[in-house]
Design a protein around this motif. Structure first.
Motif, mmCIF file in Angstrom:
data_model
loop_
_atom_site.group_PDB
_atom_site.id
_atom_site.type_symbol
_atom_site.label_atom_id
_atom_site.label_comp_id
_atom_site.label_asym_id
_atom_site.label_seq_id
_atom_site.Cartn_x
_atom_site.Cartn_y
_atom_site.Cartn_z
ATOM 1 N N UNK A 89 49.986 29.496 37.468
ATOM 2 C CA UNK A 89 50.072 28.465 36.432
ATOM 3 C C UNK A 89 49.980 27.097 37.095
ATOM 4 N N UNK A 90 49.034 26.317 36.627
ATOM 5 C CA UNK A 90 48.854 24.970 37.152
ATOM 6 C C UNK A 90 48.684 23.990 36.013
ATOM 7 N N UNK A 91 48.199 22.815 36.332
ATOM 8 C CA UNK A 91 47.989 21.791 35.314
ATOM 9 C C UNK A 91 46.873 22.163 34.345
ATOM 10 N N UNK A 92 45.939 22.969 34.797
ATOM 11 C CA UNK A 92 44.830 23.370 33.932
ATOM 12 C C UNK A 92 45.123 24.653 33.165
ATOM 13 N N UNK A 93 46.369 25.074 33.125
ATOM 14 C CA UNK A 93 46.744 26.268 32.385
ATOM 15 C C UNK A 93 47.025 27.438 33.315
ATOM 16 N N UNK A 94 47.216 28.595 32.709
ATOM 17 C CA UNK A 94 47.537 29.800 33.466
ATOM 18 C C UNK A 94 46.290 30.653 33.644
ATOM 19 N N UNK A 95 46.154 31.208 34.824
ATOM 20 C CA UNK A 95 45.069 32.141 35.115
ATOM 21 C C UNK A 95 45.708 33.447 35.565
ATOM 22 N N UNK A 96 45.226 34.534 34.965
ATOM 23 C CA UNK A 96 45.797 35.852 35.233
ATOM 24 C C UNK A 96 44.717 36.782 35.755
ATOM 25 N N UNK A 97 45.103 37.599 36.737
ATOM 26 C CA UNK A 97 44.193 38.594 37.290
ATOM 27 C C UNK A 97 44.936 39.922 37.341
ATOM 28 N N UNK A 98 44.211 40.995 37.070
ATOM 29 C CA UNK A 98 44.785 42.338 37.176
ATOM 30 C C UNK A 98 44.658 42.782 38.625
ATOM 31 N N UNK A 113 43.338 26.054 52.691
ATOM 32 C CA UNK A 113 42.904 27.443 52.625
ATOM 33 C C UNK A 113 43.279 28.026 51.264
ATOM 34 N N UNK A 114 42.401 28.802 50.658
ATOM 35 C CA UNK A 114 42.619 29.419 49.367
ATOM 36 C C UNK A 114 42.266 30.894 49.419
ATOM 37 N N UNK A 115 43.007 31.694 48.686
ATOM 38 C CA UNK A 115 42.729 33.110 48.540
ATOM 39 C C UNK A 115 42.223 33.311 47.112
ATOM 40 N N UNK A 116 41.006 33.832 46.964
ATOM 41 C CA UNK A 116 40.382 34.009 45.650
ATOM 42 C C UNK A 116 40.406 35.491 45.300
ATOM 43 N N UNK A 117 41.052 35.806 44.190
ATOM 44 C CA UNK A 117 41.163 37.187 43.701
ATOM 45 C C UNK A 117 40.323 37.324 42.442
ATOM 46 N N UNK A 118 39.503 38.391 42.378
ATOM 47 C CA UNK A 118 38.690 38.687 41.188
ATOM 48 C C UNK A 118 38.956 40.129 40.769
ATOM 49 N N UNK A 119 39.017 40.334 39.449
ATOM 50 C CA UNK A 119 39.233 41.696 38.955
ATOM 51 C C UNK A 119 37.999 42.202 38.215
ATOM 52 N N UNK A 120 38.059 43.458 37.794
ATOM 53 C CA UNK A 120 36.908 44.092 37.126
ATOM 54 C C UNK A 120 36.621 43.497 35.759
ATOM 55 N N UNK A 121 37.556 42.750 35.204
ATOM 56 C CA UNK A 121 37.386 42.162 33.882
ATOM 57 C C UNK A 121 36.810 40.749 33.947
ATOM 58 N N UNK A 122 36.496 40.274 35.148
ATOM 59 C CA UNK A 122 35.902 38.956 35.316
ATOM 60 C C UNK A 122 36.898 37.834 35.533
ATOM 61 N N UNK A 123 38.173 38.135 35.539
ATOM 62 C CA UNK A 123 39.186 37.096 35.760
ATOM 63 C C UNK A 123 39.206 36.699 37.234
ATOM 64 N N UNK A 124 39.551 35.440 37.473
ATOM 65 C CA UNK A 124 39.550 34.887 38.833
ATOM 66 C C UNK A 124 40.771 33.994 39.004
ATOM 67 N N UNK A 125 41.466 34.157 40.128
ATOM 68 C CA UNK A 125 42.636 33.338 40.435
ATOM 69 C C UNK A 125 42.512 32.849 41.866
ATOM 70 N N UNK A 126 42.820 31.573 42.080
ATOM 71 C CA UNK A 126 42.880 31.007 43.429
ATOM 72 C C UNK A 126 44.321 30.649 43.727
ATOM 73 N N UNK A 127 44.802 31.110 44.886
ATOM 74 C CA UNK A 127 46.163 30.765 45.300
ATOM 75 C C UNK A 127 46.152 30.364 46.768
#
Length: 184
Positions: A89-98, A113-127
């Motif tokens: 959850x950031x200023x631009x809203x919440x992003x959820x990944x399975x 440095x950022x870790x980018x997670x992508x799931x099979x449903x197309x969701x993407x999260x950077x942490x």
């Protein structure tokens, strides 16, 4: 009233009980630090301008705007994870990944440095990987779910990035143990 509680219970059942949710325990202190940095910058700019005798309403507005922009840049992302999911959850809203349906995990190097997670449903999260390093329960939850993704065959890219994060966490843990035991 009962319907509202039923809906809330259904959401809680899907997300897991609050005891099973891992959260970034340093988020509040990071938020306080970003507020402090913005406030100190504002105070210094106003003090310098006032001391020079050039403080006007327009310049004060400029300094407040600059302090707000600094706060927005420094605002920390709030990360939480449960069985099968991770939310940032950031200023631009919440992003959820399975996390139990991960497709890829990439490590982006650069200034931050950022870790980018992508799931099979197309969701993407950077942490930020440091969130995982400083919060072992978050890392444990992500690692378990990434293993499930790998066993399912959906995680096609990212084993190396996860190994790097795991090695970094192990190194940080060992350094902490050495410091605490006096073997530094």
């Amino acid at each position: 009233m009962e319907r509202r509680n039923d809906a809330r219970n259904a959401v809680d059942a899907h997300l897991g009980s609050p005891a099973e949710v891992a959260r970034d325990r340093h988020w509040a202190s990071d938020l306080r630090s970003s507020i402090r940095c913005a406030a100190v910058l504002l105070a210094l700019l106003l003090l310098i301008d006032w001391g020079a005798g050039t403080l006007t309403a327009l310049r004060a507005t400029l300094w407040v705007t600059l302090a707000v922009l600094l706060f927005l840049v420094l605002y920390p992302t709030r990360v939480s994870a449960g069985e099968g999911w991770l939310v940032a959850r950031g200023l631009r809203g919440a992003r959820r990944v399975r996390t139990d349906h991960l497709v890829s995990v990439r490590c982006l190097n650069g200034v931050g440095q950022r870790l980018v997670l992508r799931d099979t449903f197309g969701a993407r999260v950077e942490i930020d990987p440091r969130v995982l390093i400083t919060n072992p329960p978050l890392w444990h939850r992500l690692d378990e779910d990434a293993r499930v993704s790998a066993l399912r065959g959906s995680l096609t890219c990212g084993a190396t990035a996860l190994c790097r994060v795991s090695e970094r966490i192990d190194r940080e843990t060992a350094m902490t143990v050495f410091k605490v035991s006096g073997l530094e």
